[in-house]
Every structure is written in structure tokens, then in C-alpha cells.
Design a protein around this motif. Structure first.
Motif, PDB file in Angstrom:
ATOM      1  N   ARG A 153      -5.247   2.039   3.352  1.00 45.91           N
ATOM      2  CA  ARG A 153      -4.141   2.950   3.659  1.00 45.91           C
ATOM      3  C   ARG A 153      -4.504   3.827   4.852  1.00 45.91           C
ATOM      4  O   ARG A 153      -3.708   3.979   5.799  1.00 45.91           O
ATOM      5  N   ASP A 163       2.046   4.755  -1.592  1.00 46.02           N
ATOM      6  CA  ASP A 163       2.143   6.173  -1.948  1.00 46.02           C
ATOM      7  C   ASP A 163       3.034   6.384  -3.160  1.00 46.02           C
ATOM      8  O   ASP A 163       2.803   7.294  -3.960  1.00 46.02           O
ATOM      9  N   ALA A 164       4.069   5.542  -3.305  1.00 44.39           N
ATOM     10  CA  ALA A 164       4.935   5.666  -4.478  1.00 44.39           C
ATOM     11  C   ALA A 164       4.219   5.196  -5.740  1.00 44.39           C
ATOM     12  O   ALA A 164       4.544   5.636  -6.838  1.00 44.39           O
ATOM     13  N   GLY A 165       3.244   4.309  -5.573  1.00 48.60           N
ATOM     14  CA  GLY A 165       2.583   3.733  -6.737  1.00 48.60           C
ATOM     15  C   GLY A 165       1.324   4.467  -7.161  1.00 48.60           C
ATOM     16  O   GLY A 165       0.929   4.410  -8.324  1.00 48.60           O
ATOM     17  N   PRO A 209      17.301  -6.987  -1.776  1.00 48.31           N
ATOM     18  CA  PRO A 209      16.378  -6.605  -0.697  1.00 48.31           C
ATOM     19  C   PRO A 209      15.648  -7.792  -0.072  1.00 48.31           C
ATOM     20  O   PRO A 209      15.125  -7.669   1.034  1.00 48.31           O
ATOM     21  N   TRP A 263       9.022   6.671   5.449  1.00 46.60           N
ATOM     22  CA  TRP A 263       7.658   7.020   5.079  1.00 46.60           C
ATOM     23  C   TRP A 263       7.075   7.954   6.129  1.00 46.60           C
ATOM     24  O   TRP A 263       7.231   7.726   7.333  1.00 46.60           O
ATOM     25  N   GLU A 315       5.357   0.525   7.273  1.00 52.83           N
ATOM     26  CA  GLU A 315       6.027   1.643   6.586  1.00 52.83           C
ATOM     27  C   GLU A 315       6.394   1.246   5.164  1.00 52.83           C
ATOM     28  O   GLU A 315       6.231   2.043   4.228  1.00 52.83           O
ATOM     29  N   LEU A 321       3.161   1.218   3.123  1.00 48.90           N
ATOM     30  CA  LEU A 321       2.665   2.580   2.876  1.00 48.90           C
ATOM     31  C   LEU A 321       3.549   3.287   1.850  1.00 48.90           C
ATOM     32  O   LEU A 321       3.054   4.033   1.000  1.00 48.90           O
ATOM     33  N   ARG A 322       4.845   3.037   1.950  1.00 50.54           N
ATOM     34  CA  ARG A 322       5.756   3.635   0.972  1.00 50.54           C
ATOM     35  C   ARG A 322       5.412   3.154  -0.424  1.00 50.54           C
ATOM     36  O   ARG A 322       5.347   3.931  -1.385  1.00 50.54           O
ATOM     37  N   TYR A 331       7.089  10.570  -3.383  1.00 50.27           N
ATOM     38  CA  TYR A 331       8.219   9.734  -3.771  1.00 50.27           C
ATOM     39  C   TYR A 331       8.645  10.071  -5.200  1.00 50.27           C
ATOM     40  O   TYR A 331       7.810  10.313  -6.080  1.00 50.27           O
ATOM     41  N   VAL A 383      -2.547   4.047   8.404  1.00 47.14           N
ATOM     42  CA  VAL A 383      -2.007   5.312   8.898  1.00 47.14           C
ATOM     43  C   VAL A 383      -2.572   5.612  10.290  1.00 47.14           C
ATOM     44  O   VAL A 383      -1.861   6.047  11.202  1.00 47.14           O
ATOM     45  N   THR A 417       7.022   9.376  -8.738  1.00 45.90           N
ATOM     46  CA  THR A 417       6.966   7.977  -9.173  1.00 45.90           C
ATOM     47  C   THR A 417       5.598   7.601  -9.692  1.00 45.90           C
ATOM     48  O   THR A 417       5.471   6.675 -10.484  1.00 45.90           O
ATOM     49  N   ASN A 418       4.562   8.292  -9.186  1.00 44.22           N
ATOM     50  CA  ASN A 418       3.211   7.839  -9.487  1.00 44.22           C
ATOM     51  C   ASN A 418       2.500   8.700 -10.520  1.00 44.22           C
ATOM     52  O   ASN A 418       1.279   8.610 -10.668  1.00 44.22           O
ATOM     53  N   LEU A 455       7.778  -1.648  10.759  1.00 40.62           N
ATOM     54  CA  LEU A 455       8.637  -1.605   9.568  1.00 40.62           C
ATOM     55  C   LEU A 455       7.890  -2.110   8.348  1.00 40.62           C
ATOM     56  O   LEU A 455       7.993  -1.545   7.252  1.00 40.62           O
ATOM     57  N   PRO A 499       4.966   2.381 -11.950  1.00 41.40           N
ATOM     58  CA  PRO A 499       5.628   3.476 -11.236  1.00 41.40           C
ATOM     59  C   PRO A 499       7.148   3.387 -11.395  1.00 41.40           C
ATOM     60  O   PRO A 499       7.706   2.301 -11.518  1.00 41.40           O
TER      61      PRO A 499
END
Lengths: 132, 379
Positions: free
Chosen positions: B368, B352-354, B181, A53, B345, B348-349, A59, B372, A73-74, B342, A2
Motif C-alpha cells: 500500500r 483501506d475499506a477492508g 460493476p 480515494w 485508486e 487502495l480503496r 470508508y 501511495v 467498514t473495517n 484508476l 468488511p
């Protein structure tokens, strides 16, 4: 692999949910983010570890071959990214743009140049407008 | 301490978790060390000082209960500092023998920092130990129990005379200082480590390691020979040339990966160690691109971090994210607070991004949804 996330786009109810979510954040947490809004959508930009999120969020990230575009991204494109960027520029003008698939099967290009720091009063005003 | 009759692969998995506990962003290095130990190969870790290279080696040795030898080599290091001093009692009898008590020839796991700084005498003797597990010096001929040597260096050597020695380290791992990070996690983990008592009871044993090594040597490789050949051809077409020696010995790593994953036949999912056989960091990055389709199915239930690092593929990533979600759900059953939210989140980010919704593996999608739902209940 990604793309590293650099923005999140939300629409409709998810956008309103995100706005409420952000209004609950401390100023220090909002500071690294920028955002721009449309009638019923919001794009928030920032480093991936800073992005919020909510469910139904999309994203977006930069492909090095097309730095003026934010792409999902995905999902990968089935054409070379640089050619896609060139074709898009000819169609809708120079960016930067956030590009994502439309429900109808086409593409949606959202201008992100207006993105700026997140101001609570503006966010609250947007939530009010979005409700009406 | 785990039950003595625990399956060796599960014991090693527990040992890896034990070794990784408190170390930030070094899971790949620990996985590679364990893989190399099972395969009977050695690892070269390249990175600046202070990046936990020796700590990773120490922890694996402790988690496996193996005898450990560690030394920082310099230009003036004497061979006796590594291999042992002359045995004076034998010398009085006219025999030149080395007293290897507590020295590298008796170690099961060895860490040599600045390994290329050693003199010719040291490196030549090390060649014999790394290759044949035999220490030869004067009248001394000792069979060495060495399972793994981890060599460390700040940078790859440029001197051609060191090439043969460097080639004995089949696997290469490149480490960098912790990224921005992860700084908070590093500081917290580092402070906690200084306060905690080290867990001295090993989770696995050399017996478990040797058992897996035996299983690894018995793994059927016929099925992956065409895949491995194709992978090497793709690398060559992309300008990356591995020595014949490295290509042939990579099969040991592939077999070890299969054995650790509980299989007696290697499959395409086990090809990923080939990335760590590529000699330089830039070439490893290029190799991932060249082999992305070949390695997409790469995965390993025990060496999750290394498999994902090598393949950067969806299968290994989904497995890691599913495991992380399970941990968060377990933690959330105990305490839901701002810190837990945190973490959820952030996960989950990443999920969903992947993964687009319809691309998510079923297990990951299930976790997931549970996360949620839990977030919604506590909002």
C-alpha cells in the motif's frame, strides 16, 4: 467481512486534498456522488466502485441492522449494532448519521441528511473557506 | 509450457491462471474444480445459462492437458450419446459391448450440462462412474480415468429420487450473471477472447494432478479432526445438517487444500472447503456466518479466490490484495496512465475499506505504501 463501502469521510488536509481531486473529475464521474461538508471535513456518498480515494480516508458502510447509520467498514462494534443505533438515536436524535471513532476515544456523529449532488462552484467555495 | 520438473502445486497454480485468463469473476469456480480434481471428488455448478460454466470446465481440461468430454443432457438423450454405441464388430460375435472411444468412460475431465435431465438408465450408469470410476454396461466393464465430473444445472433438483445422484457431487458452486460493476471488464475480455488465439499448450498435466492427489491422500489430518468436528457441530446447532457421507468426504477436500498449499499436515487454514460441501446457496451463506471465527484463518496460496470466497476472512483477503498490488506495481513500472491510476485508486480503496491501519498485515501495508508513493510521484 468488511461492510460494503457507501461513503468516504475525510478530515483536515485530506479533505482539502479530496476536494481538489474531485474538482479534477469529469461531470459524468461526479454525477453518481453526493457530498456534505463541515468546517474541516467532507463526506462523499455513493456506490463503492464510484467513491474516490485519498490517503487517510475513512470508508463507511451500512450494517443491515442499522440502516440509518454509516459505520467504518473495517471495524466491528463490540455491541449489537441495533442496540447501538437505538442508544445513539436517544443521544443525538434521528439520523442519518456517519459515525466514527474520535481521536479522544469517544465517537463522532456527523449528520449526512444535508448531502446533495456535488456542484463545482460550491466545492471551490468550500476549498477557499477551508484555506482561510 | 512450464519446465517439466516444476513442482506440481506450482504447475497447477500456473494452470489455474491460464484457465482463468479472460474469464471474468469465475476464479472461484476454477479453483473449486481444481481442488475437486486433486481430491478425486466432483462438482455441481448451479446457475443460469450463459454463465461460463462449460467454458470454465473446458479451460481447466485444456490447462491440465486432460482428455475432455462434454454433453448437454435432455430428457430424450440416449445412453449411447454419453457412453458410446454398441460395438457392432463384437455384436456379430454375440457379445454386447460398448465402443467407448471418445466418450465419457474414456474422459479424464467431463462436463455434463443439465445433468439431472438424464434418464434413469443414464444416471444409474453415471453413479458407477462417479463413485467407483467403473463403466458397466452389458459385457463391458471399463476402468475409467475420470478425475473430475463437473455437473451443471439451472437449479437444484427437487425430485427426491434424484437426491442420491445429486449427493455424488460433493462440492457445490453457485454462479450468477456478472454483476454491474464488472460489465465493462466482461465486454472487454469477451471481445479480446474472440480475437485471440487460444493457448493450446497446457501449463500442467494429469501427471502433476495425480502427483498432488497422491500427496493429498498422504496428508496428516489428525490435527484438524477436532476443528472439523466443532465446525460440524456449529453447523448443526445452526440448523444445517450435512450427511455423514459429506462430512467424512470433506476431509478429502481439506487434505487436498493442504497438499496444494505445500503442506503434509492439514491445519485450521485448510477447513474452508467445508463451505462448498454445504448443499444450497442460502445454507452456504448461513454456514459462513456460523463458522466465521473457525474459518477466519482460512487461506491457500494456490486457490486464493476459493479460500477468500469461502472464508470471507482477512487472511485470504489480504493475500489477494497483496497479489493485486504486486501486479499493479509491476504494471506501473512499465506504464503509468489514467487507466493505471484508476486501478490503483480502486485497489487502495479496497485495502483501506477492508483493513484499518493497525490491522493491515505487514506485506499488504508495504505494498500500500509503495502504491501511495507511486501515485504521489506521478500526481
Amino acid at each position: 467481512m468488511p461492510l460494503p463501502a457507501r461513503a468516504v469521510l475525510v478530515r483536515a488536509a485530506a479533505a482539502r486534498q479530496l476536494a481538489h481531486h474531485l474538482l479534477g473529475w469529469e461531470s459524468a464521474r461526479l454525477a453518481p456522488l453526493r457530498a456534505c461538508v463541515g468546517d474541516d471535513l467532507m463526506v462523499v456518498l455513493g456506490d463503492d466502485t464510484c467513491l474516490p480515494w485519498v490517503d487517510q480516508a475513512i470508508y463507511l458502510g451500512h450494517d443491515p441492522a442499522a440502516p440509518g447509520l454509516l459505520l467504518p467498514t473495517n471495524r466491528g462494534l463490540n455491541v449489537p449494532v441495533d442496540l447501538f443505533a437505538e442508544a445513539l438515536t436517544r443521544r443525538v436524535g434521528r439520523g442519518p448519521w456517519a459515525v466514527l471513532p474520535a481521536d479522544s476515544g469517544g465517537l463522532v456523529a456527523v449528520p449526512i441528511a444535508p448531502a446533495g449532488p456535488i456542484a463545482r462552484d460550491q466545492l471551490e467555495a468550500w476549498v477557499m473557506r477551508a484555506r482561510s | 509450457m512450464l519446465p517439466p520438473d516444476l513442482d506440481p502445486a506450482r504447475a497447477l497454480r500456473a494452470a489455474i491462471r491460464q484457465a482463468s485468463h479472460g474469464l471474468v469473476d469465475r476464479e472461484v469456480l476454477i479453483d473449486v474444480i481444481v481442488l475437486a480434481a486433486v481430491a478425486g471428488e466432483h462438482v455441481l455448478v448451479v446457475g443460469p445459462p450463459g454463465t461460463a460454466k462449460s467454458e470454465a470446465a473446458r479451460r481447466v481440461a485444456r490447462a491440465l492437458g486432460g482428455s475432455y468430454f462434454e454433453y448437454l443432457l435432455g430428457r430424450f438423450t440416449e445412453p449411447s450419446e454419453i457412453f458410446g454405441a454398441v460395438d457392432l464388430a463384437k455384436l456379430r460375435q454375440g457379445l454386447v459391448e460398448t465402443d467407448t472411444t471418445g466418450m465419457l468412460p474414456e474422459a479424464e475431465i467431463a462436463f455434463l450440462d443439465e445433468v439431472f435431465q438424464g434418464s434413469t438408465a443414464i444416471l444409474n450408469t453415471l453413479l458407477g462412474i462417479l463413485n467407483e470410476r467403473v463403466f458397466l454396461r452389458g459385457h463391458t466393464r471399463v476402468r475409467c480415468p475420470l478425475r473430475l465430473c463437473l455437473g451443471a444445472t439451472n437449479a437444484l433438483p427437487t425430485d427426491p429420487s434424484l437426491a442420491a445422484f445429486a449427493d455424488r457431487f460433493l462440492m457445490r458452486v453457485f454462479v450468477e450473471p456478472i454483476s454491474d460493476p464488472l460489465l465493462e471488464e466482461l465486454l472487454t475480455a469477451g471481445w479480446r477472447l474472440s480475437a485471440d488465439e487460444p493457448d493450446s499448450a497446457p501449463f500442467a498435466s494429469m501427471t502433476a494432478l495425480d502427483d498432488l492427489a497422491r500427496r493429498s491422500r498422504a496428508v496428516e489430518l489428525k490435527g484438524i479432526v477436532p476443528l472439523l468436528s466443532e465446525a460440524v457441530r456449529r453447523l448443526r446447532a445452526g440448523g444445517l445438517h450435512l450427511s455423514d457421507r459429506r462430512v467424512v468426504r470433506s476431509q478429502r477436500l481439506i487434505a487436498a487444500a493442504a497438499a496444494l498449499d505445500g503442506r503434509t499436515q492439514a491445519t485450521g487454514a485448510d477447513l474452508w472447503p467445508l463451505i462448498f460441501v454445504v448443499p444450497t446457496a442460502d445454507e452456504q451463506a448461513a454456514a459462513r456466518e456460523l463458522l466465521s471465527s473457525v474459518l477466519a484463518a482460512g487461506d491457500n496460496g494456490v486457490l486464493q479466490a476459493a479460500a477468500e470466497e469461502a472464508t470471507q476472512g482477512p487472511v485470504a483477503r489480504a493475500r489477494r490484495l497483496t497479489a493485486a498490488a504486486d501486479q499493479l506495481l509491476a504494471d506501473g513500472a512499465i506504464l503509468v496512465d489514467a487507466a493505471w491510476r484508476l486501478r490503483v485508486e480502486a485497489l487502495l480503496r479496497e485495502i483501506d475499506a477492508g483493513f484499518a491501519g493497525n490491522d493491515r498485515p505487514a506485506d499488504l501495508g508495504d505494498r500500500r505504501d509503495k502504491l501511495v508513493e507511486t501515485m504521489g510521484r506521478v500526481a
